[in-house]
Write an enzyme that holds these catalytic residues in place. Structure first.
Site, PDB file in Angstrom:
ATOM      1  N   ASP A 121       0.853  -1.182   0.000  1.00 35.88           N
ATOM      2  CA  ASP A 121       0.000   0.000   0.000  1.00 35.88           C
ATOM      3  C   ASP A 121       0.896   1.241   0.000  1.00 35.88           C
ATOM      4  OD1 ASP A 121      -2.358   1.415   0.063  1.00 35.88           O
ATOM      5  OD2 ASP A 121      -2.515   1.382   2.245  1.00 35.88           O
ATOM      6  N   TYR A 123       1.202   5.711  -0.570  1.00 40.93           N
ATOM      7  CA  TYR A 123       0.779   6.875   0.218  1.00 40.93           C
ATOM      8  C   TYR A 123       1.050   8.082  -0.653  1.00 40.93           C
ATOM      9  CZ  TYR A 123       0.815   9.351   4.839  1.00 40.93           C
ATOM     10  OH  TYR A 123       0.557  10.131   5.949  1.00 40.93           O
ATOM     11  N   HIS A 128      -3.617  13.948   0.826  1.00 35.57           N
ATOM     12  CA  HIS A 128      -3.890  12.984   1.897  1.00 35.57           C
ATOM     13  C   HIS A 128      -2.736  12.940   2.899  1.00 35.57           C
ATOM     14  CE1 HIS A 128      -5.210   9.379   3.987  1.00 35.57           C
ATOM     15  NE2 HIS A 128      -4.046   8.814   3.736  1.00 35.57           N
ATOM     16  N   ARG A 137       0.732  13.848  13.518  1.00 36.03           N
ATOM     17  CA  ARG A 137       1.988  14.370  14.058  1.00 36.03           C
ATOM     18  C   ARG A 137       1.878  15.883  14.224  1.00 36.03           C
ATOM     19  NH1 ARG A 137       3.200  10.676  10.364  1.00 36.03           N
ATOM     20  NH2 ARG A 137       3.414  12.234   8.730  1.00 36.03           N
ATOM     21  N   GLU A 194     -10.723   3.994   3.196  1.00 36.79           N
ATOM     22  CA  GLU A 194      -9.774   4.744   2.362  1.00 36.79           C
ATOM     23  C   GLU A 194     -10.034   4.362   0.916  1.00 36.79           C
ATOM     24  OE1 GLU A 194      -5.970   5.826   5.157  1.00 36.79           O
ATOM     25  OE2 GLU A 194      -5.710   4.147   3.801  1.00 36.79           O
ATOM     26  N   GLU A 196      -8.978   3.936  -2.712  1.00 35.64           N
ATOM     27  CA  GLU A 196      -7.701   3.783  -3.402  1.00 35.64           C
ATOM     28  C   GLU A 196      -7.902   3.090  -4.749  1.00 35.64           C
ATOM     29  OE1 GLU A 196      -4.495   2.300  -1.106  1.00 35.64           O
ATOM     30  OE2 GLU A 196      -5.233   3.122   0.795  1.00 35.64           O
ATOM     31  N   ASP A 228      -9.262   0.420   1.678  1.00 35.35           N
ATOM     32  CA  ASP A 228      -8.296   0.035   2.715  1.00 35.35           C
ATOM     33  C   ASP A 228      -8.870   0.465   4.076  1.00 35.35           C
ATOM     34  OD1 ASP A 228      -5.906  -0.697   3.963  1.00 35.35           O
ATOM     35  OD2 ASP A 228      -5.074   1.313   3.719  1.00 35.35           O
ATOM     36  N   ARG A 232      -8.522   3.908  12.978  1.00 35.42           N
ATOM     37  CA  ARG A 232      -7.601   5.030  13.236  1.00 35.42           C
ATOM     38  C   ARG A 232      -7.060   5.040  14.661  1.00 35.42           C
ATOM     39  NH1 ARG A 232      -6.172   6.129   8.213  1.00 35.42           N
ATOM     40  NH2 ARG A 232      -7.920   6.768   6.900  1.00 35.42           N
ATOM     41  N   GLN A 235      -4.412   2.321  14.848  1.00 37.43           N
ATOM     42  CA  GLN A 235      -3.273   2.737  14.018  1.00 37.43           C
ATOM     43  C   GLN A 235      -2.426   3.803  14.719  1.00 37.43           C
ATOM     44  OE1 GLN A 235      -4.651   4.375  10.284  1.00 37.43           O
ATOM     45  NE2 GLN A 235      -2.592   4.911   9.574  1.00 37.43           N
ATOM     46  N   TYR A 239       1.587   2.623  15.351  1.00 38.37           N
ATOM     47  CA  TYR A 239       2.326   2.735  14.080  1.00 38.37           C
ATOM     48  C   TYR A 239       3.758   3.261  14.215  1.00 38.37           C
ATOM     49  CZ  TYR A 239       2.312   7.763  13.109  1.00 38.37           C
ATOM     50  OH  TYR A 239       2.575   9.108  13.123  1.00 38.37           O
ATOM     51  N   LYS A 248      -4.885  -1.882  10.032  1.00 34.78           N
ATOM     52  CA  LYS A 248      -5.211  -2.060   8.613  1.00 34.78           C
ATOM     53  C   LYS A 248      -5.463  -3.527   8.247  1.00 34.78           C
ATOM     54  CE  LYS A 248      -3.823   2.173   7.096  1.00 34.78           C
ATOM     55  NZ  LYS A 248      -4.550   3.034   6.154  1.00 34.78           N
ATOM     56  N   THR A 252      -9.267  -5.647   3.745  1.00 29.00           N
ATOM     57  CA  THR A 252      -9.063  -4.705   2.646  1.00 29.00           C
ATOM     58  C   THR A 252      -9.926  -5.224   1.497  1.00 29.00           C
ATOM     59  OG1 THR A 252      -6.776  -4.379   3.371  1.00 29.00           O
ATOM     60  CG2 THR A 252      -7.344  -3.601   1.158  1.00 29.00           C
ATOM     61  N   THR A 341      -4.580   6.415  -0.294  1.00 28.47           N
ATOM     62  CA  THR A 341      -5.839   7.155  -0.336  1.00 28.47           C
ATOM     63  C   THR A 341      -5.776   8.273  -1.362  1.00 28.47           C
ATOM     64  OG1 THR A 341      -6.096   6.696   1.989  1.00 28.47           O
ATOM     65  CG2 THR A 341      -7.496   8.414   1.069  1.00 28.47           C
ATOM     66  N   GLU A 355     -10.363  12.603   7.036  1.00 27.61           N
ATOM     67  CA  GLU A 355     -10.090  13.891   6.385  1.00 27.61           C
ATOM     68  C   GLU A 355     -11.373  14.704   6.252  1.00 27.61           C
ATOM     69  OE1 GLU A 355      -6.921  13.541   3.035  1.00 27.61           O
ATOM     70  OE2 GLU A 355      -7.777  11.548   3.293  1.00 27.61           O
TER      71      GLU A 355
END
Lengths: 411, 411
Positions: A121, A123, A128, A137, A194, A196, A228, A232, A235, A239, A248, A252, A341, A355
């Site tokens: 997967d 990114y 996104h 972060r 997500e 994708e 996907d 959250r 994760q 992560y 995740k 999927t 995504t 989002e």
């Protein structure tokens, strides 16, 4: 107008006309144990092995319960199969032999069309990655310093790839609120989708031999849609430092139709201008690049939520494939890599709920007046897409859909 | 002393005597295309399907080119196969029929013994995680806040799992020196090994159903050794925010013999005392836990470098399996999960070169006087291990070995 095919009810501008012809795997109610390769035309599925047999044409690669043998054949085989199937559906002389092998889509069951090998997967949407980076972060720059130098990706769990329509049970797991002293364990409270686009590898490559940008079309068989699903809260807690794992890996979902890469020649576009010069193995500025002008649509409980534009992706699938193999990693038939995504710049074009609701702060307003910060039990998410075809028509990529079931009681 | 088996040259304290009986897959020079399941006894390999046929015993699961069908059978099948093979090798009455199906190990080729499904790599040594965290994230606490609450893991590339003895080509890729303004592309300059223990899943589990700690032995077929080759410079540049990718995906080597979990009952030990209370699904304090007292040995160009103690691992394989499935992720036959690098507290017990040389600052001194900060072309790494067996003997886990080949010219 129905001039291109003799199949009834397939107008020339059908999203599943003769310029598309995606591959899937189906069973019928009469023979539920016998998986067969099917090609979609309008609202029908054509049993291609049965036609090949009826015509006395070579059919070994089509006589399989998955697309893997056909995919392994490589592009010359893909082109000749596509040419043959096109002629079966367009030449009136074939009609008598072919028509008995058309089944109405409504009467068949669709399955995962290929046996997955590795699942990666990426990114690749700048919008996104910026949105998620800002939320996960806070206080750091939203894009990490490497983001514009290489397509960030990670391996996912191929054993939990499921076909569209498979219910998605809400996962349980560990999470920790920012102000809690220790993590708790229970049903996910921030369940997300997500949207994708997935690329399915057909022709393998040997260990130690990178696949250059120019060989993308020799290895990638086709394209599907990917949801996907993401927990959250799980994760966010797990992560760092080795990436997403249980947030995740519970499911999927894939759309059932693999659109041949050769059907998407009219969708090729130049990707957005990059503000960082790519290293040579990723530099597509002198080639016809593999940006794709796919228009996605995300619906939540039937209501259109967003329309993510795939043409806005910073990294193309060809760059992702070149990067993924740049260290000598081999490819296997059935490898799947997903775009990450797909999010455009506006709220109405993002590809995930986190989002859209900005981490749950600004809920979705549903038509029935209810609000949604994240997905609730019983919610259904559907992702569909179209692509430009010849003569101004749009080809369909079908859809990937899934409904959330309540969590199972924890042990 | 040779009282336990009639096979010549297999003393009772042999590391590959009748208490071990690991499974592999081999071919002979006469029939290089025909992969067969073999069981190791001393310096021989027994063609178990041939014996079953000769005895008129049921052999369907043994008549395969991989261990997957046998592994899928589940623990009752594993126990009955092990009991039958033990009787073939211990009862003199079987000798005449069995002995013709023993081949000297020196004359056979060993292959990857199972077809891998998903590959997960954990990070379960507190010493290793502290060492690496300190080097990769200077200025931050070496262990992330989640580390003692859950077994950190990530999915790796199963398509590049290779059998011991396969040469490892130095990968190329992107890296960025801390003081450089932009990344460069070229052969890895910080190539490393990681000594790990791998657990091979036999019996699958359905989507949505977690596997509790107590069911570990029902799902895990056996144990092997893993060398998780690592390109430290690629890894350092790419791994934030989604984890290791190309720094690991170019090759992961496995030992050719899968030691049945049932052979390791004498190796079970309590893991180190944990200073954080585990959540209930990870709490093994009231059960007989699955710490394993395996002693690893790492050799570089034939010279013993370190002896990593597997008993020092903070998280056990049973906890890893419970965690990996706690979100409902299913298991497939052939799933492999590895422990993460096995490192004890001293320099002489670490499981990677970056720890031994402390990021290259304190090179290995080889017997020929040369130094090594990281692996050079032509270097050979071998990882072997033993486990306690009954009566004070030690069982062998065999070894995983690989030699570094120079990078291929970059495109």
């Amino acid at each position: 107008m129905n001039t291109l095919t003799w199949v009834d009810g397939v107008p020339d501008d059908s999203p599943f006309g003769v310029h598309n012809l995606p591959y899937g795997v189906f069973t019928t109610a009469e023979r539920p144990e016998r998986r067969r390769i099917g090609v979609r035309i309008g609202e029908y599925v054509l049993d291609v092995a049965a036609v090949a047999r009826a015509l006395g044409a070579p059919s070994t690669l089509l006589e399989a319960p998955t697309l893997n043998p056909l995919m392994a054949g490589g592009r010359p085989v893909w082109l000749s199969a596509r040419a043959a199937i096109t002629s079966w559906l367009t030449e009136p002389a074939h009609r008598a032999l072919v028509e008995p092998h058309l089944a109405p889509l409504a009467g068949v069951t669709l399955h995962l069309p290929f046996e997955p090998a590795d699942y990666v997967d990426f990114y690749a949407s700048e919008h996104h990655a910026s949105n998620i980076g800002g939320m996960f972060r806070p206080g750091s720059p939203p894009l990490t310093p490497n983001w514009k130098h290489l397509p960030i990706g990670y391996h996912g769990r191929s054993g939990t790839l499921v076909v569209s329509g498979t219910p998605v049970t809400r996962p349980v797991g560990q999470s920790k609120a920012p102000d809690a002293s220790a993590p708790g364990f229970g049903p996910c409270r921030r369940l997300d989708f997500e949207a994708e686009v997935g690329f399915v590898v057909g022709a393998p490559s040997p260990l130690g031999v990178p696949v250059p940008l120019s060989a993308f079309g020799e290895h990638v068989f086709g394209v599907c849609l990917v949801d996907d699903w993401s927990a959250r809260d799980l994760q966010a807690w797990e992560y760092v430092p080795l990436g997403p794992f249980l947030g995740k890996s519970f499911a999927t979902s894939l759309s059932p139709w693999i659109v041949p890469l050769d059907a998407l020649q009219h969708a090729r576009v130049r990707p957005p201008v990059r503000d960082v010069e790519p290293l040579p193995y990723l530099d597509d500025r002198d080639a016809e690049p593999w940006g794709l002008d796919l228009e996605l649509e995300v619906r939540l409980n039937g209501q259109v939520l967003t329309r993510p534009p795939f043409a806005s992706m910073y990294w193309t699938a060809a760059q992702q494939l070149a990067h993924m193999t740049s260290n000598g990693a081999s490819l296997r038939t059935g490898d799947l890599f997903a775009s990450g995504t797909v999010s455009g710049p506006e709220r109405e074009s993002v590809g995930s709920m986190i989002e859209y609701t900005w981490n749950g702060q600004d809920p979705v307003k549903l038509a029935d007046g209810a609000g949604r910060a994240f997905l609730e039990d019983g919610d259904e998410v559907s992702i569909s897409a179209t692509a430009p075809g010849p003569g101004g028509i749009r080809l369909g990529l079908g859809e990937v859909t899934g409904r959330i079931l309540p969590a199972v009681a924890t042990p």
